[in-house]
Structures are given as C-alpha cells and as structure tokens.
Design an enzyme around this catalytic site. Structure first.
Site, PDB file in Angstrom:
ATOM      1  N   ASP A  92       3.856  -4.535   6.424  1.00 34.07           N
ATOM      2  CA  ASP A  92       4.224  -5.837   6.911  1.00 34.07           C
ATOM      3  C   ASP A  92       4.552  -6.779   5.960  1.00 34.07           C
ATOM      4  O   ASP A  92       5.444  -7.595   5.915  1.00 34.07           O
ATOM      5  CB  ASP A  92       2.648  -6.050   7.499  1.00 34.07           C
ATOM      6  CG  ASP A  92       2.971  -7.080   8.299  1.00 34.07           C
ATOM      7  OD1 ASP A  92       3.395  -7.409   9.316  1.00 34.07           O
ATOM      8  OD2 ASP A  92       1.533  -8.048   8.276  1.00 34.07           O
ATOM      9  N   GLY A 113       0.692  -1.150   0.117  1.00 31.56           N
ATOM     10  CA  GLY A 113       0.023   0.118  -0.049  1.00 31.56           C
ATOM     11  C   GLY A 113       1.007   1.099  -0.007  1.00 31.56           C
ATOM     12  O   GLY A 113       1.896   1.092   0.793  1.00 31.56           O
ATOM     13  N   ARG A 121      -6.423  -1.197   8.257  1.00 34.87           N
ATOM     14  CA  ARG A 121      -6.267  -2.785   8.324  1.00 34.87           C
ATOM     15  C   ARG A 121      -6.645  -3.412   9.449  1.00 34.87           C
ATOM     16  O   ARG A 121      -8.049  -3.281   9.979  1.00 34.87           O
ATOM     17  CB  ARG A 121      -4.783  -3.393   7.713  1.00 34.87           C
ATOM     18  CG  ARG A 121      -4.857  -4.787   7.105  1.00 34.87           C
ATOM     19  CD  ARG A 121      -4.108  -4.839   5.956  1.00 34.87           C
ATOM     20  NE  ARG A 121      -2.495  -4.668   6.036  1.00 34.87           N
ATOM     21  CZ  ARG A 121      -1.603  -4.914   5.212  1.00 34.87           C
ATOM     22  NH1 ARG A 121      -2.438  -5.629   4.070  1.00 34.87           N
ATOM     23  NH2 ARG A 121      -0.516  -4.793   5.220  1.00 34.87           N
ATOM     24  N   ASP A 178       0.849  -0.149  11.939  1.00 34.60           N
ATOM     25  CA  ASP A 178       0.943  -1.423  12.475  1.00 34.60           C
ATOM     26  C   ASP A 178       1.934  -1.991  12.624  1.00 34.60           C
ATOM     27  O   ASP A 178       1.971  -3.363  12.593  1.00 34.60           O
ATOM     28  CB  ASP A 178      -0.149  -2.136  11.796  1.00 34.60           C
ATOM     29  CG  ASP A 178       0.129  -2.321  10.303  1.00 34.60           C
ATOM     30  OD1 ASP A 178       0.860  -1.752   9.995  1.00 34.60           O
ATOM     31  OD2 ASP A 178      -0.682  -3.196   9.842  1.00 34.60           O
ATOM     32  N   ARG A 222       1.623  -4.960  -5.945  1.00 32.21           N
ATOM     33  CA  ARG A 222       1.412  -6.418  -5.349  1.00 32.21           C
ATOM     34  C   ARG A 222       1.960  -7.355  -6.276  1.00 32.21           C
ATOM     35  O   ARG A 222       1.552  -7.306  -7.533  1.00 32.21           O
ATOM     36  CB  ARG A 222       0.015  -6.713  -4.546  1.00 32.21           C
ATOM     37  CG  ARG A 222      -0.189  -5.581  -3.648  1.00 32.21           C
ATOM     38  CD  ARG A 222      -1.254  -5.860  -2.598  1.00 32.21           C
ATOM     39  NE  ARG A 222      -1.024  -5.124  -1.456  1.00 32.21           N
ATOM     40  CZ  ARG A 222      -1.682  -3.863  -1.206  1.00 32.21           C
ATOM     41  NH1 ARG A 222      -2.517  -3.322  -2.108  1.00 32.21           N
ATOM     42  NH2 ARG A 222      -1.593  -3.231  -0.038  1.00 32.21           N
TER      43      ARG A 222
HETATM   44  P1  ADP Z   1       2.286  -4.253   2.776  1.00 34.57           P
HETATM   45  O1  ADP Z   1       3.573  -4.054   2.292  1.00 34.57           O
HETATM   46  O2  ADP Z   1       1.205  -2.763   2.690  1.00 34.57           O
HETATM   47  O3  ADP Z   1       1.686  -4.757   3.923  1.00 34.57           O
HETATM   48  P2  ADP Z   1       1.357  -6.684   1.025  1.00 34.57           P
HETATM   49  O4  ADP Z   1       0.938  -7.584   2.154  1.00 34.57           O
HETATM   50  O5  ADP Z   1       0.308  -6.542  -0.214  1.00 34.57           O
HETATM   51  O6  ADP Z   1       1.595  -5.205   1.419  1.00 34.57           O
HETATM   52  O7  ADP Z   1       2.653  -7.116   0.395  1.00 34.57           O
HETATM   53  C1  ADP Z   1       3.383  -6.585  -0.766  1.00 34.57           C
HETATM   54  C2  ADP Z   1       3.997  -7.445  -1.436  1.00 34.57           C
HETATM   55  O8  ADP Z   1       4.984  -8.150  -0.792  1.00 34.57           O
HETATM   56  C3  ADP Z   1       3.317  -8.695  -2.277  1.00 34.57           C
HETATM   57  O9  ADP Z   1       2.666  -8.335  -3.159  1.00 34.57           O
HETATM   58  C4  ADP Z   1       4.360  -9.592  -2.278  1.00 34.57           C
HETATM   59  O10 ADP Z   1       4.881  -9.306  -3.494  1.00 34.57           O
HETATM   60  C5  ADP Z   1       5.256  -9.348  -1.179  1.00 34.57           C
HETATM   61  N1  ADP Z   1       5.115 -10.225   0.041  1.00 34.57           N
HETATM   62  C6  ADP Z   1       4.180 -10.276   0.858  1.00 34.57           C
HETATM   63  N2  ADP Z   1       4.061 -11.285   1.643  1.00 34.57           N
HETATM   64  C7  ADP Z   1       5.247 -12.279   1.141  1.00 34.57           C
HETATM   65  C8  ADP Z   1       5.627 -13.392   1.433  1.00 34.57           C
HETATM   66  N3  ADP Z   1       5.138 -14.247   2.689  1.00 34.57           N
HETATM   67  N4  ADP Z   1       6.535 -14.037   0.544  1.00 34.57           N
HETATM   68  C9  ADP Z   1       7.074 -13.206  -0.327  1.00 34.57           C
HETATM   69  N5  ADP Z   1       6.618 -11.991  -0.810  1.00 34.57           N
HETATM   70  C10 ADP Z   1       5.576 -11.450   0.156  1.00 34.57           C
END
Ligand code: ADP
Length: 326
Positions: free
Chosen positions: A106, A14, A175, A133, A75
C-alpha cells in the site's frame, strides 16, 4: 506519449516471499522486449541516493526460489518530501530511466502514485505483501507462502496444545487485514479467528466462548490478527485469564518468521505472471496502474482504487470456519 526505452525496478516496504520471482520476471521480460533495465537498491532510498545499477539477465539468475529480495528493501522518509522525490527524479534522468516498476504494498504504491503525478513518469505497481490487503487483486505476492508458514507453525502448536489441553492464542501478521488469520484458521482447523474487520461489530471472544468452546475438545487454537483494532493475542489471553480463569491459556506470536522462506509454487507463478504483465502494460501505454489477478486473469487496477479501497473479507469464509469448528 514518449517511447519507453529503459525501466527501473525496486522493491519497497515490507518484504514478501516471491519478490525475487517478480524481479526476475520484470527484468527478463523487459530485456526480451528490447528494454534496458536498472535495479534500484533499498526501495525509494536507493532512488534518492542513486544506488542504481544496470541489470542483465544473469543478475536475476537463480533467485526465483529465494525468499526476501535481492534488491533489498527499506522505508524512506526522504521520499515522503517533495525535495526527496525531486532528487529521485534527477537520478532517474541521469540513468535515462523512463518508467518504474514498483513491487510493494500500500505505502509503496502510494509513493509511486505521487511520483508519477509530480513528474509525469509511467509507474506500474506489483502487489508485493504477505497481508493480501490490496484491493483489485484476488491475491498478492507473498500471501500464499505466509499462509503456508502459518499453517506449518499452527500444526506444531496443535501438538502441544492437545497434549496439555490448552487454549492457544496465536498472533499472525496482516496489519489491519484479517486474511492471514481467517484463512490460516480455516486451513489449520483452528477453532476461531479474531480479525480487525469485525472488531467493532461483535465481541469475537464472547462469540467464540458461546459457540461452545471446549464442548468436545481437548484443546483450542484461536488465530488473532495483529492490529490495534483487535489488540493482539496478548489482549485476548489477558481477558480469558480474568474472565474465564478455569482455562489454561498460552500465547504464541509468530512474528517475522511469517515473512521468510522459499516462495510457494503459487507465489512464484503469480509473481512471474505479474512481472511479465507489468512490461506488457508499459508497452501498451498503461501507466499508474497496479497489476492484479482476478479470477485467474491479469487485470490493471488504477493506483487510486488499489490504495484507497478496503478489500472486503468474504463472509462465506467466516461461516466456513464457524461451521467447521464445532
Ligand atoms: P508498504 O509498501 O509495505 O505498505 P510502507 O507503508 O512502509 O510499506 O511504504 C514504503 C515506502 O513507500 C515508505 O517508506 C515511503 O518511502 C514510501 N511512501 C509511503 N507512503 C508515501 C507517501 N504518502 N508519499 C510518498 N512516499 C510514500
């Protein structure tokens, strides 16, 4: 430990106001310290598809005041697979990138942690999320701006709520965290906040009504954190319509406007400090840590801690809102 000559920087997940200030700080601090910098577009997607260009100081001119992220964000499902990450690593090698600075929430830091483990690459995370968070830092890049945006919106809603003597449920982002809702409610002088942290403890609507809703008030505003745990503003509006039909209820969902806008001074300053700290950390041999700020001092928080632990809500804030909403 291999010497770091060149770093890559990306924004992921995000978007949050202040990400540009962080990109600027990381880039300029790296250049100041004799490192090459590569801008990676669209988060992990650009790392996998090789959307990578070298950044000079001018690439980050005139961006500190801008919301969003000039590097774009995305993403990336592919990065969740071992093949996707192997491709990302190949592209890093191709450009001679020795270390990564990842700005995101996160999920983005989880991705960095996995990449660092698999390929032994130093990764530094900067907490970029409006939700606040992430554990181990008092505040995240974008949170203060989003809070001020909420404040501005709620002040306006208050005008119409007062004129019509209505009860407004205003849904804010976060969230599964209630920081925006709770601090937004305190700052806007709202009557209550419904937050996911207490969703299983008490019926927050009952409490609000019992606490003397509308005893002496011509209108009321309740901030509701968007979350499956709270059910969101619509859920509470429906409940009030059914259980207390005497009240005139309205709902406003603030939505994506909370992500936009020029970053506040606070967000620009922490983004600048954290950006410089990320390069210092790499030069000191730190790896796989998130840069945080605690009690106004820079701290290094291991990824595992920042990601896994839930950041607690201070009960004192709940009490402040409660006492001031009589
Ligand atoms: P944020 O960073 O805002 O929490 P997301 O949860 O959508 O956003 O995570 C952003 C990107 O980070 C995902 O689209 C993915 O490419 C990568 N990512 C998130 N979790 C994992 C994971 N468990 N393993 C590998 N890449 C991850």
């Amino acid at each position: 430990m291999a010497k770091i000559n060149s770093i890559g920087i990306l924004t992921s997940g995000g978007d949050a106001p202040g990400m540009n200030a962080a990109i600027r700080a990381v880039t300029r601090s790296a250049i100041c310290n004799g490192l090459k910098v590569f801008g990676i577009y669209r988060g992990y997607k650009g790392l996998v598809t090789d959307e990578i260009i070298e950044f000079k100081s001018q690439n980050v001119s005139n961006i500190i005041q801008m919301g969003g992220t000039i590097l774009k964000t995305a993403r990336c499902q592919e990065f969740r697979t071992a093949e996707g990450r192997a491709q990302a690593y190949e592209n890093m090698k191709k450009h001679g990138i020795d270390a990564l600075v990842v700005i995101g929430g996160d999920g983005s830091l989880t991705g960095a942690r996995i990449l660092a483990q698999e390929f032994d690459i130093p990764c530094i995370g900067l907490p970029g999320t409006i939700d606040n968070d992430l554990y181990g830092t008092d505040t995240t890049i974008g949170y203060d701006t989003a809070l001020n945006t909420i404040l501005d919106a709620v002040d306006k809603i208050r005008d119409t709520a007062t004129s019509h003597e209505r009860l407004f449920f205003v849904e804010v982002m976060g969230r599964d965290a209630g920081f925006l809702a709770l601090n937004g409610a305190i700052a806007a002088g709202a009557e209550a906040a419904i937050i996911p942290e207490f969703s299983t403890e008490v019926d927050q609507l009952e409490q609000f009504i019992e606490h003397g809703f509308r005893k002496s008030k011509s209108s009321s505003i309740v901030l509701v954190a968007e979350s499956e745990l709270t059910g969101g503003a619509m859920h509470y509006a429906e409940r009030v319509k059914n259980e207390y039909p005497q009240y005139d209820v309205r709902v406003t969902i603030l939505g994506h406007l909370q992500r936009g806008g020029r970053p506040t001074a606070h967000d620009r300053i922490i983004a600048s400090r954290m950006g410089v700290a990320s390069i210092q950390a790499l030069l000191e041999g730190q790896r796989n840590v998130m840069i945080g700020i605690e009690n106004d001092k820079i701290v290094y928080v291991p990824f595992a801690k920042a990601i896994k632990n839930d950041k607690p809500i201070d009960k004192e804030l709940v009490n402040v809102l409660h006492e001031l909403s009589i």
